[in-house]
Design a protein around this motif. Structure first.
Motif: not given
Length: 211
Positions: A93-112
């Motif tokens: 459903h979504n593409v998600k990215r987590y960077d533990p160094r910066l403690n940042v989580f981001r996501q975008v719908p897979l369809s986009q």
């Protein structure tokens, strides 16, 4: 937090190329070129559940390694060993990215994202892509240079297929600024019955009870 596919950074750049493939019927291509494109489509359609290792070399020469997992339809995971803990996951459903160094989580719908084409149940490579070049080698290996026909100035991708049996071995993305990111699949093996947990990524930055 939702962001554009460009903001997802290295991880999405590495895998979005898989979807930016050429159409099977393009004007100006020879019969041999069209046969190569059909071979590429069939190869990717047959890649339903797999795992392996990758090496990613960025525009500045930085080198990242890791492991990837694929389960169509809809699911993919890139685990980076350097930097350790960096994850890019598609859960269907979504593409998600987590960077533990910066403690940042981001996501975008897979369809986009371009991943929606590659991770679909049926891979369709006959819409919206312009072919710049098809390069064939005597060994049977080949490379395809393509770009999004709707946004030709956003950059291009070169996909290279080789080996016996033939498989996707690497891709190189050139962005709108001329920066190049090369991803080599150093191993690629069939992997039936992958655990569903591989394709799940909750936001690690959210505290319990936080809205």
């Amino acid at each position: 937090m939702t962001v554009s596919r460009r903001q997802l950074g290295f991880g999405i750049a590495a895998i979005s190329a898989l979807a930016a493939l050429p159409a099977a019927a393009q004007t100006g291509l020879s019969a041999d070129d069209q046969a190569v494109l059909a071979t590429a489509q069939a190869n990717l359609q047959n890649l339903t559940s797999a795992q392996g290792n990758f090496v990613e070399t960025g525009a500045g020469g930085q080198r990242r390694t890791g492991r990837f997992y694929l389960q169509r339809p809809g699911k993919m995971r890139f685990e980076y060993a350097d930097p350790a803990g960096l994850l890019v996951v598609s859960d269907g459903h979504n593409v998600k990215r987590y960077d533990p160094r910066l403690n940042v989580f981001r996501q975008v719908p897979l369809s986009q994202t371009p991943l929606s084409t590659f991770l679909a149940r049926t891979v369709r490579l006959d819409q919206g892509v312009r072919i710049d070049r098809v390069t064939r080698m005597q060994s049977g290996a080949f490379a395809i240079t393509a770009r999004d026909n709707r946004r030709p100035n956003d950059g291009s991708v070169i996909l290279a297929f080789a080996g016996n049996p033939l498989r996707l071995q690497e891709w190189t993305i050139t962005d709108a600024q001329g920066g190049r990111t090369r991803t080599q699949l150093t191993t690629l093996n069939a992997a039936p019955n992958l655990a569903n947990s591989l394709f799940q990524l909750n936001d690690p930055t959210r505290r319990p009870g936080r809205n």
